[in-house]
Design a protein around this motif. Structure first.
Motif: not given
Lengths: 293, 381
Positions: A149, A195, A201
């Motif tokens: 991410g 995230f 991620t």
């Protein structure tokens, strides 16, 4: 997966008939973004790239159930556009526009909080979940699907770093620009929390710059929540502006060191103290990620 | 945009905040005339847009109109931190019992305005924050609610006042907050805000910085943005601003230009990393036109300190072919013989490279390689 947007997100483009709005609508459609309508007051009933244009956001929301809006409206009118979108029940607003007065941004964000709206920007390149969907003006070819991410305060520097990551074999889950203004909607901490919840991620690159203390806050959040070995995220940071003088605005309205606040040094130290590796230059980021993963 | 002290004070007066009686003068004669209509003793203050004028000798005291004229003559000859003093503000000296601070600014982390008061005034508030953090009182301003009379009174109480004086001071605080909102203040402050021996509050110095992005709401100031001496900007910064570019003059010899604030900052950092020294920061922004690229390039090429020019373009909305044509056009207009190092990738990259390569300019792929090469060229001169 990825955060905030996906292929099914129904998007309205405000300012679709303008030069930038129309140009980027074409590119977003090509990328697979589900743009359901455009809005330009006074141009209702026309079409742009086959997308119907309405006079107001509420018409587009009622008709298509749009939940996200991208705003390409010029600065003096952009805050009205954002407020209109939020009142029409849009839940994600991407404010591309630069040069919105801070007083208006404060008002937008206060209303967003009440309405439960996520505001990305102002002064952001937008958000992209590679090979899935983009609500932004970034050049799509530098991004590739993967597990990293990116949250960034800069546009072109994000493209630079995403290109380095892609070249090194690190694809991205979602990349978003927080915006270059002093006051913006989503923060590093907000995006870290999202995230953490995202299954795709596994690592995050934070791209900071001088001005304010968003990086220091992120470092504090990381040291309390994401420092342990069992943390779901590996984090690497880069901070632009080591060579910047005090008291001068470096391009972004928000990129300014005031007195002792907002220096690159303070941000880098805060990250390091929180156990986050900070890259000396963009090309070092893939190496640091490789060590971490 | 910074306003002059006298402008900020006149705004305060409009909102009903007491300021010392005063007048503006641009010559010793005018200063003398002004003084005759005021009550001695006087303070003569240089009107410049930088802090630290007191230390530089830009503030003087006088007891007669003649002395005021003499001081004005001296001050009007001064340059303070490279800014010429064109005007002085002459005002009546206030009998100080206590110096306070009050200001409104934005709080980035909390996404709102914040009111800041201190029982210690007359020095930079940051200095107070470092030395005596407990002397500073802050109130975050709820965007929906605004700064209310009871917030103002609470702050007045916290800086040590009660009874009638608390009410009086609270009113001054509240008035300033209204002025700050009305003027899109990035910062508006009274420092010092003086409690006089007569028991009133007077703003003895004032500062107002208007949010540059809101300046279109203030046409009277907007037109001044581009005139020298009327802002804190250097001539180069003004011509860059005129072309819609972001420019900051630095001390080195490597001229740097790129697209995107973060990318240009990172380019500066890379140059420094490899041992070089940037001459400037120049961001042409997203979607720059050929004309903007040309103006940007001209600013770089006319800087005599430059040993080499480093251009770093990563095309997002910026088109590489436009950049290439802009560079060649500018190079033609300005007789430039110094070396140029260019990194150019992104939208319409092939066309951009072709244009430059045909003109004999070498184009690189990587920002760091380009930075390294620029530093090597600058050292080898």
């Amino acid at each position: 997966m990825g955060i905030i947007i996906n292929r099914d997100t129904k998007v309205v483009v405000q300012g679709i008939t303008g030069l930038q709005g129309s140009f980027h609508t074409r590119l977003m459609l090509d990328y697979g973004t589900l743009i359901v309508a455009g809005v330009t007051p006074g141009k209702g009933g026309t079409e742009v790239h086959g997308i119907p244009v309405y006079d107001s956001v509420s018409e587009a929301v009622e008709r298509y159930g749009a939940t996200a809006s991208m705003i390409f409206v010029p600065a003096p009118f952009a805050s009205e556009a954002a407020l209109e979108a939020m009142e029409a029940n849009i839940k994600t607003v991407v404010l591309i526009t630069e040069h919105i007065p801070v007083r208006n941004t404060i008002q937008i964000l206060a209303y967003a909080k009440r309405q439960g709206v996520r505001v990305i920007g102002p002064n952001t390149p937008g958000i992209i979940t590679p090979e899935d969907c983009k609500l932004g003006i970034m050049p799509a070819h530098v991004f590739a699907r993967g597990e990293v991410g990116i949250a960034s305060r800069s546009g072109t520097l994000t493209y630079e770093i995403a290109a380095e990551l892609t070249k090194a074999g690190f694809g991205q889950s979602t990349c978003l620009g927080l915006g270059g203004d002093p006051i913006v909607g989503l923060s590093f901490v907000d995006t870290l929390k999202m995230f953490e919840q995202d299954k795709q991620t596994r690592a995050v690159v934070l791209i900071g710059e001088i001005g304010g203390n968003a990086e220091e806050q992120a470092a504090e959040y990381i040291s309390f929540n994401l420092k342990s070995k069992s943390s779901p995220l590996r984090i690497v940071a880069f901070v632009a502006g080591r060579a910047a003088p005090i008291g001068k605005r470096m391009g972004h309205a928000g990129a300014i060191v005031m007195g002792k606040t907002g220096t690159a040094k303070s941000k880098i130290e805060a990250f390091r103290k929180a156990g986050v590796k900070v890259a000396e230059k963009p090309s070092d980021i893939p190496k640091l990620l490789a060590e971490k993963i | 945009m910074k306003l002059f002290e006298y402008e900020a004070k006149n705004i305060l007066a409009k909102y009903g905040i007491p300021i010392p009686d005063g007048a503006l003068a641009s010559s010793p004669t005018e200063a003398r005339e002004a003084a005759i209509h005021l009550h001695p003793p006087y303070v003569i203050k240089a009107q410049v847009l930088v802090a630290g004028r007191g230390k530089a000798g830009g503030i003087k005291f006088a007891s007669s109109p003649e002395e005021a004229a003499k001081h004005a003559k001296q001050i009007l000859k001064m340059n303070i931190k490279n800014l010429r003093v064109n005007e002085v503000w002459i005002e009546e000296k206030i009998d100080v019992k206590k110096e306070l601070y009050f200001g409104i600014t934005t709080d980035r982390a909390h996404r709102c305005y914040v009111a800041v008061a201190s029982a210690v005034g007359g020095m930079e508030i940051e200095e107070v924050a470092t030395k005596d953090p407990e002397k500073i009182v802050k109130t975050l301003i709820d965007p929906d609610l605004g700064f209310r009379s009871y917030h103002a009174r609470a702050m007045a109480r916290k800086v040590g006042y009660s009874g009638k004086l608390m009410i009086k001071l609270g009113k001054v605080f509240a008035k300033l907050s209204v002025a700050a909102m009305d003027y899109d203040a990035e910062l508006m402050e009274m420092n010092p805000l003086v409690e006089t021996t007569g028991g009133s509050f007077v703003a003895v110095d004032a500062r107002l910085i208007i949010d540059d992005n809101a300046i279109f709401r203030y046409p009277q100031y907007e037109k001044r943005l581009f005139s020298e001496g009327q802002t804190e900007l250097t001539p180069e910064e003004i011509s860059a601003r005129r072309a819609g570019l972001a420019y900051v003059l630095l001390e080195g010899d490597i001229g740097i230009m790129g697209n995107g604030a973060g990318l240009v900052m990172a380019t500066l950092d890379a140059v420094q990393y490899y041992g070089g020294s940037p001459a400037n920061f120049l961001d042409v922004g997203g979607g720059a036109s050929k004309e903007q690229i040309t103006s940007a390039f001209k600013i770089l090429l006319t800087d005599r300190r430059t040993s080499v020019v480093l251009i770093n373009i990563l095309g997002g909305i910026t088109r590489c072919d436009n950049v290439a044509r802009g560079i060649l056009e500018a190079k033609k207009m300005v007789d430039f013989t110094k070396p140029i190092v260019i990194r150019l990738v992104g939208t319409n990259e092939t066309e951009g490279r072709r244009i430059l390569t045909e003109a004999g300019i070498h184009v690189l792929d990587s920002m760091e390689e380009a930075a390294k090469m620029a530093v090597e060229v600058s050292k080898g001169r």
